[in-house]
Design a protein around this motif. Structure first.
Motif, short mmCIF file in Angstrom:
data_model
loop_
_atom_site.label_atom_id
_atom_site.label_comp_id
_atom_site.label_asym_id
_atom_site.label_seq_id
_atom_site.Cartn_x
_atom_site.Cartn_y
_atom_site.Cartn_z
N GLY A 68 62.41 116.48 115.23
CA GLY A 68 61.94 115.12 115.57
C GLY A 68 62.92 114.07 115.40
N PHE A 69 64.36 114.32 114.47
CA PHE A 69 65.24 113.31 114.34
C PHE A 69 66.31 114.19 114.14
CE2 PHE A 69 66.10 114.36 109.93
CZ PHE A 69 64.89 115.10 109.20
N THR A 70 67.51 113.41 114.18
CA THR A 70 69.00 114.06 114.06
C THR A 70 69.01 114.33 112.63
OG1 THR A 70 69.55 112.47 115.59
CG2 THR A 70 71.20 113.70 114.40
N PHE A 71 68.79 115.79 112.40
CA PHE A 71 68.80 116.26 111.03
C PHE A 71 70.10 116.29 110.37
CE2 PHE A 71 67.40 118.87 107.34
CZ PHE A 71 68.30 119.82 107.34
N SER A 72 71.44 116.48 111.13
CA SER A 72 72.53 116.63 110.83
C SER A 72 73.10 115.11 110.52
CB SER A 72 73.60 117.18 111.86
OG SER A 72 73.55 116.48 112.93
N GLY A 73 72.26 114.14 110.61
CA GLY A 73 72.86 112.60 110.36
C GLY A 73 72.14 112.25 109.28
N SER A 74 71.27 113.01 108.51
CA SER A 74 70.38 112.58 107.39
C SER A 74 70.71 113.08 106.21
CB SER A 74 69.00 112.78 107.79
OG SER A 74 68.50 111.99 109.07
N TRP A 75 70.72 112.37 105.08
CA TRP A 75 70.88 112.78 103.68
C TRP A 75 69.06 113.60 103.80
CZ3 TRP A 75 73.33 112.28 99.18
CH2 TRP A 75 74.56 111.69 98.97
N MET A 76 69.09 114.45 102.71
CA MET A 76 67.81 115.18 102.64
C MET A 76 67.20 115.12 100.99
SD MET A 76 66.34 115.69 105.48
CE MET A 76 65.09 116.69 105.01
N THR A 77 66.02 115.10 100.47
CA THR A 77 65.90 115.02 99.31
C THR A 77 64.60 116.07 99.03
OG1 THR A 77 66.63 112.78 99.14
CG2 THR A 77 64.74 113.55 97.41
N TRP A 78 64.94 116.64 97.82
CA TRP A 78 63.64 117.38 97.21
C TRP A 78 62.79 116.54 96.07
CZ3 TRP A 78 61.32 121.56 99.40
CH2 TRP A 78 62.17 122.31 100.21
N VAL A 79 61.65 116.42 96.03
CA VAL A 79 60.83 115.79 95.17
C VAL A 79 59.69 116.55 94.77
CG1 VAL A 79 59.32 113.84 94.67
CG2 VAL A 79 61.18 113.61 96.14
N ARG A 80 59.30 116.72 93.30
CA ARG A 80 58.22 117.52 92.81
C ARG A 80 57.18 116.66 92.21
NH1 ARG A 80 61.17 121.34 88.45
NH2 ARG A 80 61.79 119.62 86.77
N GLN A 81 56.01 117.35 92.07
CA GLN A 81 55.05 116.69 91.53
C GLN A 81 54.14 117.85 90.63
OE1 GLN A 81 52.03 114.54 93.76
NE2 GLN A 81 51.86 113.00 91.98
N ALA A 82 54.40 117.78 89.33
CA ALA A 82 53.53 118.70 88.45
C ALA A 82 51.92 118.40 88.63
CB ALA A 82 54.23 118.66 87.05
N PRO A 83 51.22 119.42 88.33
CA PRO A 83 49.70 119.11 88.56
C PRO A 83 49.29 117.90 87.66
CG PRO A 83 50.07 121.44 88.21
CD PRO A 83 51.49 120.72 88.10
N GLY A 84 48.70 116.76 88.23
CA GLY A 84 48.07 115.75 87.44
C GLY A 84 49.22 114.84 86.98
N LYS A 85 50.52 115.03 87.42
CA LYS A 85 51.51 114.08 86.86
C LYS A 85 52.17 113.37 88.20
CE LYS A 85 51.40 115.86 82.94
NZ LYS A 85 50.87 115.23 81.65
N GLY A 86 52.90 112.61 87.75
CA GLY A 86 53.80 111.57 88.54
C GLY A 86 54.87 112.59 89.45
N LEU A 87 55.47 111.65 90.54
CA LEU A 87 56.53 112.33 91.15
C LEU A 87 58.03 112.31 90.45
CD1 LEU A 87 55.92 109.99 94.43
CD2 LEU A 87 55.15 112.40 94.11
N GLU A 88 58.63 113.47 90.64
CA GLU A 88 59.96 113.47 90.27
C GLU A 88 61.06 113.64 91.20
OE1 GLU A 88 62.22 115.64 86.13
OE2 GLU A 88 60.40 116.89 87.50
N TRP A 89 62.08 112.81 91.03
CA TRP A 89 63.14 113.17 91.99
C TRP A 89 63.90 114.55 91.63
CZ3 TRP A 89 68.59 113.07 90.78
CH2 TRP A 89 69.27 113.12 92.18
N VAL A 90 64.15 115.74 92.45
CA VAL A 90 64.87 116.62 92.05
C VAL A 90 66.34 116.72 92.65
CG1 VAL A 90 64.70 119.37 92.09
CG2 VAL A 90 62.50 117.97 91.95
N ALA A 91 66.47 116.69 93.67
CA ALA A 91 67.75 116.67 94.35
C ALA A 91 67.93 116.25 95.68
CB ALA A 91 68.15 118.32 94.28
N ASN A 92 69.18 115.79 96.08
CA ASN A 92 69.46 115.56 97.37
C ASN A 92 70.83 115.87 97.88
OD1 ASN A 92 71.31 113.63 96.50
ND2 ASN A 92 70.06 111.83 96.57
N VAL A 93 70.96 116.10 99.27
CA VAL A 93 72.27 116.53 99.73
C VAL A 93 72.59 115.59 100.95
CG1 VAL A 93 70.85 118.26 101.06
CG2 VAL A 93 73.22 118.62 100.73
#
Lengths: 108, 116
Positions: B26-51
């Motif tokens: 649904g979007f131009t994937f090759s034109g976008s940075w991408m990011t992984w974010v994780r959330q441990a059970p009952g905890k807040g959001l954590e930025w993990v990595a981007n490319v």
């Protein structure tokens, strides 16, 4: 490591204004972004680049930033605004990002 | 319509490995940075990595550096996260998100549980 500090909780009555702060040393030079996360759901962007509102986000959501503090304001909060809210920004060292500690907003 | 669909989560033993995938449409994937974010059970959001758009620029949170590898396949419109030497602290829901700052679209997340 870089930290963005938010109050753990904010509580307001329906129709009142809720203000959520986000404190970070790099904020004078870096944009703040805000996300809303309802229970069991993925986060949703509500404010980007300090004060811009994505399409589909109600006008009662606004953002501002001054010095080392960014603020998300919900004017006339509604029961459906109950959620966890996170700020997000880049640290000053380069290309690393960080989320704030999160604020639970209660509207009752 | 933009869609991000994560897969690959599951139960893994401490010290084990897992590879997460995120299928984009649904979007131009090759034109976008991408990011992984994780959330441990009952905890807040954590930025993990981007490319970055062509996969040459990759950035990680300190806690996963040297253990996790982010990558992408623009031809297949897919984002990956190879996770090695997993510990209990890596237990979380992992989300992929479009862009690196705006994070305007998110997947529904995939749960990774590290336990013996």
């Amino acid at each position: 490591s870089y930290e963005l500090t938010q109050p753990p909780s904010v509580s307001v009555s329906p129709g009142q204004t809720a203000r959520i702060t986000c404190s970070g040393d790099a904020l004078p030079k870096k944009y703040a972004y805000w996300f809303r996360q309802k229970s069991g759901q993925a986060p949703v962007l509500v404010i980007y680049e300090d004060k811009k509102r994505p399409s589909g986000i109600p006008e009662r959501f606004s953002g501002s930033s001054s010095g080392t503090m960014a603020t998300l304001t919900i004017s006339g909060a509604q029961v459906e605004d109950e959620a966890d809210y996170y700020c997000y920004s880049k640290d000053s060292s380069g290309d690393h990002f960080v989320f704030g500690t999160g604020t639970k907003v209660t509207v009752l | 319509e933009v869609q991000l669909v994560e897969s690959g989560g599951g139960l893994v033993q401490p010290g084990g490995s897992l590879k997460l995938s995120c299928a984009a449409s649904g979007f131009t994937f090759s034109g976008s940075w991408m990011t992984w974010v994780r959330q441990a059970p009952g905890k807040g959001l954590e930025w993990v990595a981007n490319v970055d758009q062509d996969g040459s620029g990759k950035y990680y949170v300190d806690s996963v550096k040297g253990r996790f590898t982010i990558s992408r396949d623009n031809a297949k419109k897919s984002l990956f996260l190879q996770m090695n030497s997993l510990t209990a602290d890596d237990t979380a829901v992992y989300y992929c998100a479009k862009d690196r700052a705006t994070l305007d679209y998110w997947g529904q997340g995939t749960l990774v549980t590290v336990s013996s």
